[in-house]
Design an enzyme around this catalytic site. Structure first.
Site, PDB file in Angstrom:
ATOM      1  CB  THR A 119      -0.892  -0.317   1.156  1.00 44.74           C
ATOM      2  OG1 THR A 119      -0.966  -1.691   1.130  1.00 44.74           O
ATOM      3  CG2 THR A 119      -1.895   0.683   0.923  1.00 44.74           C
ATOM      4  CB  CYS A 120       3.901   1.925   1.594  1.00 46.99           C
ATOM      5  SG  CYS A 120       3.260   1.216   3.090  1.00 46.99           S
ATOM      6  CB  THR A 121       5.467   0.403  -2.904  1.00 43.66           C
ATOM      7  OG1 THR A 121       6.503   0.270  -1.788  1.00 43.66           O
ATOM      8  CG2 THR A 121       5.843   0.360  -3.998  1.00 43.66           C
TER       9      THR A 121
END
Length: 233
Positions: A119-121
């Protein structure tokens, strides 16, 4: 003569009784120390003294327990912490304090549970890269992402994402900032072994004071996007 003999006999009996009492006290003290599985210095004063000493560590443990850190809230000043990053032009490792990052500025700071995580990437960081210009148009001086990863990982992540000057990617490698803000996230029970990280959030700070705070539950991604921050400005 009889009185003198009686007095001498009484004194001898008293001395013998005193020796027996002292020997008994020392024996009980040594037994008490041994039963605890450890040696206690100076136990010759008797069992009451030994008991007093054995209670001391329990009080010390209680007194040394750190108080719980409250979660950061709107209106709070950001705690100071030292963050690190690799400067793009010269590739040198540099540090910056939260105080210097935010002093006299309007800063958007967002946190992710971990570099290279899905999700962060795929969503969180790319969203802020895409909206960095719009955020600056609304008066934001700096947009920065922070994660509990070391600076080398953060540099590799930045390069893999092709991030330029739109964002600062900052390392909170020891979790100092996350801990001081009360936003630690314990993921040590997860199979990927992330350990203790930071909850996901996005905030706006003006001269170090939190004006907007979108704090997620754990690593969820529901209200901490760049779009959410733009709506709040």
């Amino acid at each position: 003569m009889a009185a003198s003999a009686l007095a001498a006999l009484s004194a001898t009996a008293a001395a013998a009784a005193g020796k027996r009492l002292l020997a008994s006290a020392r024996f009980r003290s040594i037994s008490f120390a041994s039963s605890g599985g450890r040696r206690i210095a100076g136990v010759g004063a008797g069992p009451f003294r030994a008991g007093f000493l054995s209670a001391a560590p329990r009080r010390a443990v209680s007194a040394s327990a750190s108080p719980a850190v409250g979660t950061i809230a709107v209106g709070d000043r950001l705690p100071d912490a030292t963050l690190s990053y690799f400067d793009s032009p010269d590739g040198e490792l540099k540090t910056i304090t939260v105080r210097d990052l935010t002093a006299g500025k309007k800063v958007v700071l967002f946190a992710v549970p971990g570099a290279f995580t899905p999700t962060c990437t795929q969503k969180h960081v790319p969203g802020f890269v895409a909206k960095a210009g719009e955020l600056r148009a609304k008066g934001v001086d700096t947009v920065a992402c922070v994660s509990v990863n070391d600076a080398f990982v953060m540099r590799a992540w930045k390069e893999s994402l092709g991030v330029g000057d739109e964002l600062l990617l900052l390392s909170d490698g020891n979790g100092e900032l996350a801990r001081a803000m009360g936003v630690e996230l314990d993921l040590s029970d997860k199979p990927v072994g992330l350990g203790v990280r930071s909850r996901r959030y996005a905030l706006l700070a003006e001269d170090g004071v939190v004006k907007v705070l979108n704090l997620e539950e754990g690593g969820a991604f529901t209200n901490s996007s760049a779009e959410d921050m733009l709506k709040a400005l």
